[in-house]
Every structure is written in C-alpha cells, then in structure tokens.
Design a protein around this motif. Sequence first.
Motif, PDB file in Angstrom:
ATOM      1  N   THR A 149      49.667  30.620  40.115  1.00 10.90           N
ATOM      2  CA  THR A 149      49.024  31.514  41.081  1.00 10.90           C
ATOM      3  C   THR A 149      49.064  32.951  40.577  1.00 10.90           C
ATOM      4  O   THR A 149      48.068  33.678  40.657  1.00 10.90           O
ATOM      5  N   TYR A 150      50.215  33.368  40.041  1.00  9.19           N
ATOM      6  CA  TYR A 150      50.334  34.738  39.537  1.00  9.19           C
ATOM      7  C   TYR A 150      49.467  34.930  38.297  1.00  9.19           C
ATOM      8  O   TYR A 150      48.846  35.991  38.124  1.00  9.19           O
ATOM      9  N   GLU A 151      49.412  33.930  37.441  1.00 12.06           N
ATOM     10  CA  GLU A 151      48.593  34.027  36.230  1.00 12.06           C
ATOM     11  C   GLU A 151      47.117  34.192  36.595  1.00 12.06           C
ATOM     12  O   GLU A 151      46.398  34.997  35.989  1.00 12.06           O
ATOM     13  N   THR A 152      46.663  33.433  37.590  1.00 10.65           N
ATOM     14  CA  THR A 152      45.276  33.551  38.057  1.00 10.65           C
ATOM     15  C   THR A 152      45.029  34.931  38.655  1.00 10.65           C
ATOM     16  O   THR A 152      43.985  35.551  38.420  1.00 10.65           O
ATOM     17  N   TYR A 153      45.995  35.407  39.422  1.00  9.98           N
ATOM     18  CA  TYR A 153      45.904  36.741  40.020  1.00  9.98           C
ATOM     19  C   TYR A 153      45.791  37.815  38.937  1.00  9.98           C
ATOM     20  O   TYR A 153      44.953  38.724  39.023  1.00  9.98           O
ATOM     21  N   ALA A 154      46.623  37.708  37.896  1.00  8.56           N
ATOM     22  CA  ALA A 154      46.591  38.693  36.811  1.00  8.56           C
ATOM     23  C   ALA A 154      45.251  38.657  36.083  1.00  8.56           C
ATOM     24  O   ALA A 154      44.700  39.700  35.705  1.00  8.56           O
ATOM     25  N   LYS A 155      44.714  37.458  35.903  1.00 10.41           N
ATOM     26  CA  LYS A 155      43.423  37.318  35.228  1.00 10.41           C
ATOM     27  C   LYS A 155      42.305  37.918  36.070  1.00 10.41           C
ATOM     28  O   LYS A 155      41.429  38.624  35.553  1.00 10.41           O
ATOM     29  N   ASN A 156      42.328  37.650  37.368  1.00 14.03           N
ATOM     30  CA  ASN A 156      41.273  38.143  38.253  1.00 14.03           C
ATOM     31  C   ASN A 156      41.305  39.657  38.394  1.00 14.03           C
ATOM     32  O   ASN A 156      40.263  40.298  38.535  1.00 14.03           O
ATOM     33  N   THR A 157      42.504  40.223  38.380  1.00 11.95           N
ATOM     34  CA  THR A 157      42.626  41.675  38.552  1.00 11.95           C
ATOM     35  C   THR A 157      42.567  42.423  37.230  1.00 11.95           C
ATOM     36  O   THR A 157      42.385  43.639  37.217  1.00 11.95           O
TER      37      THR A 157
END
Length: 590
Positions: free
Chosen positions: A273-281
């Motif tokens: 979830t955090y990895e996806t968040y970092a990628k999206n932001t």
Amino acid sequence: MTMKHALTLRNLLILFCIAMLVLIGLKGIDINRKMAWVAEAERYYQQKDLIRAEEWYQKADGNTSIHYKETLIAKRLRELEPITLMKQTLSQLDQRAERTGSGQDFTGFLQVYHDLQSTQNKYMNTGDSFSAYYPEISASFGISDDITRYFQQFKALFYSQLDDRLNQGETDEASPKWNLQAIPDAFFGGTTEKNKQLTAKFKDFDERLMSKLAGDGKFQDLLDVSQSLMSQYQGRELKAPWVKTKAEELARIILKKDVDGDQMANYALHAKTYETYAKNTGIKSSLLSEIDRQIRKWLTAAQRKIKNNDYEGAITIYQALSSYQDTTADVKKAMLAWTVHDPLRLLQQTDQTKNYSHVSGGGDRFGGNAYAIGSDDSNTVYFAKMNEDESVQLLSTHDFPSNVNIRQISIEKSLSTKSVPVILVEGESSSRQALYAAFEVHDSNITQLFMFNADGYEVQPDKSLLVTRPDGVEGSETAGASQAAIYARQDNSYQFMGFQKDYTDIDVNNLLSYSNEKVRFTCYVVYGGEGDALAQMGDSYLKLHGSYTFYDGMKVTVTGLFSQFEDVYPGGDQTGEMLTVPVFDVENME
C-alpha cells in the motif's frame, strides 16, 4: 327640511372646510420644504459638497407638491449621477453582505467582497472629479467594517469546523480549510501573517488527522488522505512538506509493529500500500529501501527453511508475502520440494484413507515433476506421478502376494528408463533369501516383469538377469554355487533361459595346464572316500576334495579349482610308493 337635517349638512360642510384647510396647510408646508430643499441643495452644490447636494436634490425631486425649478433639479441630478450610482451600488452590496454574512453563505459573501473590490476599482480609478467622493460614500454605509467583521466570523467558524470534523472522525476537511485559504490576505494582517497562521493551523490539523487514522488502524485511509492533501496543496501551489514527512513517520511506526509482532501478512499488505502511494505521489522515501530489505530478509529466511526441510514454514512465508509480490511460483516450488522430500504427500493427494508404507520417491524423473512409490496394508503396489500441470496420476497393481511381508520397495534403476520406471518389491521368502518382484509402469497400467524366490540377482549390461538359486527352476539345486540362472526378457516379462557357464570344459589329463582356473571334467574314482578320493589322471592320480561321498569305480563329472599339490599313498598303503598329485577342490559334482 327639518332642523335636524339642516344641522347635519352644516356640520358636514364645516368638517369639509376644515379638512381642506388642513390639506392646503400641508401642501403649503411641502411647497416650503421643496423650496427649502432646493435652496439647501444649491447651497451644498455651490460649496462643492456634492454628496449632500445630491442627497438634497434627490429629496426635492421626490417632492411633487409643486413644480419648482424642475429643470434645475433634473440638470443637477444628471450632473451628479455618478454619485447616485455609487450610493445605489454600495447600498445593494451592503444589503448582500449583511444577508450572506449573517446567513453564513461564504461563497455568496466572497462574491460580495469581489464585487465590492470591482466597484471600488471602477469608481476609484476613473480619474474624474467624482472618484474622490467614493471613500466617503463607502464609509457612510459602513460596508468595510461589515466585511471585516464577517470575515473574522467566518475565520472562527472554519477553525471550529476543522476541529469538529477531526473530533467526529471525518476526513473531509477540504471545505473549511480552503475556505480559510480563500479569505483575503488583508484580513489576516497581510500575506506573510496569513501564511504563518494558516501553515501552522493546517500542519497541526493534517498531522492530528493522519495520527488519528493511524491510531485507528486505518492505514489505507491514512495514505489516501495524505495523497489527497498533497494533490490539494500542489493544485494551489502551496508547500506542505509535513504531509509526506508525517505519513512516512506513521507508516514506519506501523510497519515496525508488524515486524516486531511477526505479522508478515500485515507487513506485506501495508508495504505494498505504501509503495503504491509513493508511486502515485512521486515522492522519494527512505522507507521504500527499508521495505525492500525486510522483504528480501524474509524471502532469504524462506529459502533457508527449504534447505532445512521446513517446507511448511517456507510456504507460510511465501503466502504471507503474496500481497506484496507474486509468490505463486515460489509456493509451487516449495510445495514440489516438499513433495519430493516427503513422497507420502503425493500418494495422499489421491486417497488419504489408505495406510501407505515402504514409501519413497523423487523429483524430475519419469516425465513428471515428482513421483512416489509404496504399498498399502493389502500389498497393493502404487506409483504416483505429478505432471507438469500439477495433476496427479496414480497407478496400482495387486500382483504381489498379499500374504508375503514386504521388506522394501524401490526403483530398479538398472531396468528403468527416463520415461518408464520399474518398481522392485522385495519380500520375505521361506525357501530363499527373498522374493523378488519387478513391475514396469506404463501410461495407463502396471505390468509384472518377473517374480521369483532367489538368493539374489544382478542386472547385466544387456538387461538380462543373473539369478542366484532361483526357486522352482530345474537344476538350480544341483548347479554350482557360482552358477547363476539366466533370465532374459521375452515380450513383457522375463523368462528362464538356462544357467550361466562360469567354467571351462577340459580333459582331465590337461588339468595341470589350468591352475587356479575353474574347470569341469569327467574322471573315474579309483579310491573312494568321504570328502576325499583319488581319481585316475593318465598314468597317475589326482585328489578330489569336497563335500561329497566318492565311491570306488564311479564315473563323475566335477567342477572346481586346482591350485596345489599334495603327497599321498594310493589306497592308503604307506608301505607303497608315495606320490605327489594335484588337489582338485570340487564345487559341484554331477
């Protein structure tokens, strides 16, 4: 006409006259007022006090009791029309400000403020003589004070809404937050002061909101809110570094709790979830490298467990990490290694009710990923194979006797091929060392290659068998100990072909030429005996030695070995001549 009627009519006339006198008096007053108002307006006009002049001209224009200097009034009002328009516009704005402000209609109130700014720019920047009168007219309505008062009230309202929404667990803070941002800088004391106040307030609110979500275990909501905040700030060209910093800080705390609690599945989900968040932001976070190291650490631990045959532990790790990365292949590989290590699992996949024994197996042989062999309580022999698509094929045979105790079951490597295994079953035997049975496995059935009681067997390079003392074969009892029976494959089974010849047939007179070689010859016993005898060899003798009874005059065919000489007295007469004769150790006598 009666007296009563005369009095009534007179009274009415009197009252009418009085009323007319009153009206005439009032009209006279209005006439005097209009004349006075025109005079007052003209006086203010001459004094250049145009605001009051316009006010008195408007009063005079509204007095229709007499036509008095109407041309002058109209002229002056046309001349003072900019002042009239200013008053009308500001009056309307003042009313709108009061209505939207008291009704907490921030959008409408903000529009009033923008319209007021436009009005001010319109009248203050015309460059004509009337622009100087705008501040005084505006001040007369008190609209600036109203605007300031209501903006302060809106500030307090929005601050309160932020706190209320946080206390109620709501995450939609955008409306009050950006309403605060929309309040003009002047009502905060300038741009610098506004940035200072709102930055502190927004930072405090954002951090408390994210901390509350983290404390409630709402990890996804925490990152969603963080991403939303970043997008909102960026869309307004505002810097809010605390959003990324706080989200990373809270995520690190949660992930550490997962590690400390050995919650790999939770860690994997949170990490992804955090990895996806970092990628999206598009943020750069040191937490990503920490996540990568931890995941690799667990994967290494899983590989170590496989090496230590803890397959279940390895699979548990792979399955726990599946939400972070695809571990399907790793799970399959571990499951296969487990099955190869414990082939009983393969047999139990088809039938868990049976009690399997003598189980063994392996991997990557016979056209499959894994195989297993074994038997059940009724001596049914099984072969199971896992195909490339992970389907399991099970074959069995009931040909091995159910009343014979099985010692072991194995793959007969010498008879097996890459695709066709041969199963060897070794059982107890009452007549020989063991009962040997071999079964060849085909795609759809199992066929018996051989079954015999014997003291052992060897597979020759040509795939024939040398069987030691096979039971039930004619001549096996009389064959020499080293004479193995030969079995060769005929179609789908092995058949007895005869005995192996491991000696050389010679003439007895040539024995001395075959020292230490196994030979067979025929001779006549001259002097018999128990275990020893003298037989004729040309003009002399040879000594026969073996576990047999020899009789005088008997003709025998013997197999054995000559390796030494011995001094003997023929017939046992020690008075006679002593002869040195070869000694022949008899292994078999016919």
